[in-house]
Design an enzyme around this catalytic site. Structure first.
Site, PDB file in Angstrom:
ATOM      1  N   SER A 189       0.795  -1.227   0.000  1.00 43.07           N
ATOM      2  CA  SER A 189       0.000   0.000   0.000  1.00 43.07           C
ATOM      3  C   SER A 189       0.829   1.279   0.000  1.00 43.07           C
ATOM      4  CB  SER A 189      -0.939   0.004   1.194  1.00 43.07           C
ATOM      5  OG  SER A 189      -0.195   0.069   2.388  1.00 43.07           O
ATOM      6  N   HIS A 217      -5.950  -4.303  -2.062  1.00 40.69           N
ATOM      7  CA  HIS A 217      -5.733  -3.127  -2.915  1.00 40.69           C
ATOM      8  C   HIS A 217      -5.764  -3.500  -4.401  1.00 40.69           C
ATOM      9  CE1 HIS A 217      -4.980   0.193  -0.138  1.00 40.69           C
ATOM     10  NE2 HIS A 217      -4.301  -0.641   0.622  1.00 40.69           N
ATOM     11  N   LYS A 248     -12.834  -1.494   0.364  1.00 40.22           N
ATOM     12  CA  LYS A 248     -12.069  -0.599  -0.509  1.00 40.22           C
ATOM     13  C   LYS A 248     -12.833  -0.440  -1.825  1.00 40.22           C
ATOM     14  CE  LYS A 248      -7.647  -0.928   1.822  1.00 40.22           C
ATOM     15  NZ  LYS A 248      -7.114  -2.071   2.585  1.00 40.22           N
TER      16      LYS A 248
HETATM   17  C1  LIG Z   1      -7.031  -2.543   3.993  1.00 36.23           C
HETATM   18  C2  LIG Z   1      -6.357  -3.852   4.120  1.00 36.23           C
HETATM   19  C3  LIG Z   1      -6.791  -4.812   5.053  1.00 36.23           C
HETATM   20  C4  LIG Z   1      -7.886  -4.529   6.027  1.00 36.23           C
HETATM   21  O1  LIG Z   1      -9.124  -4.583   5.396  1.00 36.23           O
HETATM   22  P1  LIG Z   1     -10.438  -4.214   6.254  1.00 36.23           P
HETATM   23  O2  LIG Z   1     -11.518  -4.916   5.525  1.00 36.23           O
HETATM   24  O3  LIG Z   1     -10.551  -2.741   6.255  1.00 36.23           O
HETATM   25  O4  LIG Z   1     -10.220  -4.771   7.620  1.00 36.23           O
HETATM   26  C5  LIG Z   1      -6.157  -6.041   5.063  1.00 36.23           C
HETATM   27  N1  LIG Z   1      -5.131  -6.308   4.236  1.00 36.23           N
HETATM   28  C6  LIG Z   1      -4.673  -5.412   3.349  1.00 36.23           C
HETATM   29  C7  LIG Z   1      -3.539  -5.772   2.454  1.00 36.23           C
HETATM   30  C8  LIG Z   1      -5.262  -4.151   3.274  1.00 36.23           C
HETATM   31  O5  LIG Z   1      -4.797  -3.257   2.405  1.00 36.23           O
END
Ligand SMILES: *Cc1c(COP(=O)(O)O)cnc(C)c1O
Length: 405
Positions: A189, A217, A248
């Site tokens: 990220s 992502h 997301k």
């Molecule tokens: C955002 C993210 C998470 C967490 O996801 P949520 O559904 O908000 O708990 C887990 N792993 C990665 C790689 C992320 O980017």
């Protein structure tokens, strides 16, 4: 009173965070999540309009009219909450339908829902592996993977970020174990770089390991039809487990899932603790997520527009003369680490952008490695070309004023 001495301790800790300049202050949005928002910052100040360049709203679905309508419809037909875990009375037809749809979307046998991808990562390793097994993990994997690994008794092998020689070395060390699972973020990220899945799969074959990708992502927009990094690299049939989020690109409300081979999902349903001991996903999210998949199955228009927007922004940043990491992901880091006093500069840069009506965040050590301060931009399909150009104009002006170009 125990709290008195505990408070003194906490106050010292909080002061340390403030002194280090790491105290996180929230910006309050008085509007639906979208490309253009009204932001109150610092708290207590009047709202000002800003173009949002720091949301994970990659496909612009967070407040898309079809999504809002689907949420209303599901609320009417299935209610608001389940007041139960899945295996007591928390499973509706739409929860099962969504799991099947997610599995089909990602070319997997089945899927299992969680309240978040964080939960999916906390719940997976301990349910699948024992102290006889090995977990081989990229050092830069998401915090929830790191925490999930802590909750599991399997032997831990960490490899340097994206270092395939080091991964091979760790796989050799792990040959003494019964089963091996390689786990990686699909997209990291901070840099927006993609895991080297073809090489990871080759090594997995060579050293008899399973492969798990956390594609939070990527799901919905990376790959020709948005199936994520395995599609992008053409290795869909070589991945055993995909964890991802509904929080997301896929609408952005909340929720996560594991999509995997059948016996893996079956075992998780029996033994994954956040699944067994935490409440069901709200029907509103389950039903609306099906509507999201309907949109993505019917057309690649949104992910195509996101790709065009990303190219426009990346090309503009190059023209201005700001530094970035080449790539195709809508996470675009604007690097400031080569400049003097880069940590402070990243904060001044973000503040300057905000004054120009552009909402993006500056990151510096220890969130990113020392000397790698940056502004992280995230492009959305909902940005118009004009909005992207205004952001570029703001980057050029602020960059010039602060001596970054
Ligand atoms: C955002 C993210 C998470 C967490 O996801 P949520 O559904 O908000 O708990 C887990 N792993 C990665 C790689 C992320 O980017």
């Amino acid at each position: 009173m125990a709290y008195r001495s505990f408070k003194a301790y906490l106050d010292t800790e909080l002061e340390k965070i403030r002194d280090a300049g790491l105290y996180k202050q929230e910006r309050i949005i008085h509007a639906p999540q979208a490309a253009s928002v009204a932001v109150e910052y610092p708290e207590g100040n009047p709202c000002r309009p800003a173009l949002n360049f720091c949301a994970n709203n990659y496909l612009g679905l967070s407040s898309h009219p079809r999504i809002i309508q689907a949420a209303h419809d599901t609320l009417d037909s299935r209610g608001y909450g389940m007041s139960s875990v899945r295996f007591i009375c928390g499973t509706q037809d739409i929860h099962r339908e969504l799991e099947t749809r997610l599995a089909t979307f990602l070319h997997m046998d089945d899927a299992i829902l969680y309240s978040s991808c964080f939960d999916a990562n906390l719940g997976i390793f301990g349910a699948l592996l024992t102290d006889q097994d090995a977990l081989i993990s990229d050092r830069l994997n998401h915090a929830s993977i790191i925490d999930g690994i802590r909750l599991c008794k399997a032997k831990r092998y960490l490899y340097e970020h994206a270092d395939m020689d080091n991964l091979e070395f760790e796989l050799q060390q792990a040959q003494v174990c019964r089963h091996r699972l390689i786990v990686t973020d699909g997209v990291f990220s901070m840099d927006g770089d993609l895991a080297k899945l073809p090489k990871i799969c080759d090594l997995a074959d060579k050293y008899d390991a399973l492969v798990m990708v956390d594609d939070s992502h990527a799901t919905g927009f990376i790959g020709r039809t948005g199936r994520g990094t395995p599609e992008h690299f053409g290795v869909q049939d070589r991945i055993d487990i995909i964890n991802s989020t509904l929080g997301k690109a896929l609408g952005g409300a909340a929720g996560g899932f594991t999509a995997a081979r059948q016996a893996i999902v079956d075992k998780l349903r029996q033994h994954s603790r956040p699944y067994l001991f935490s409440n069901s996903l709200s029907p509103v999210i389950a039903g609306t997520s099906i509507a999201v998949l309907n949109i993505l199955d019917s057309s690649t228009e949104l992910r195509d527009r996101l790709e065009i927007n990303t190219r426009r922004f990346r090309a503009g940043i190059d023209t201005i003369g700001l530094r970035t990491i080449p790539g195709q992901h809508p996470i675009v880091p604007i690097l400031l680490g080569h400049l003097p006093d880069d940590a402070r500069l990243s904060q001044e840069f973000a503040r300057g952008l905000y004054e120009e009506g552009i909402y993006a965040i500056g990151f510096y050590y220890p969130v990113v490695p020392q000397g790698q301060s940056r502004i992280r931009v995230q492009i959305s399909a909902s940005h118009t070309p004009d909005q992207i150009d205004s952001a570029l104009d703001a980057f050029a002006r602020v960059g010039k004023r602060l001596g970054a170009v």
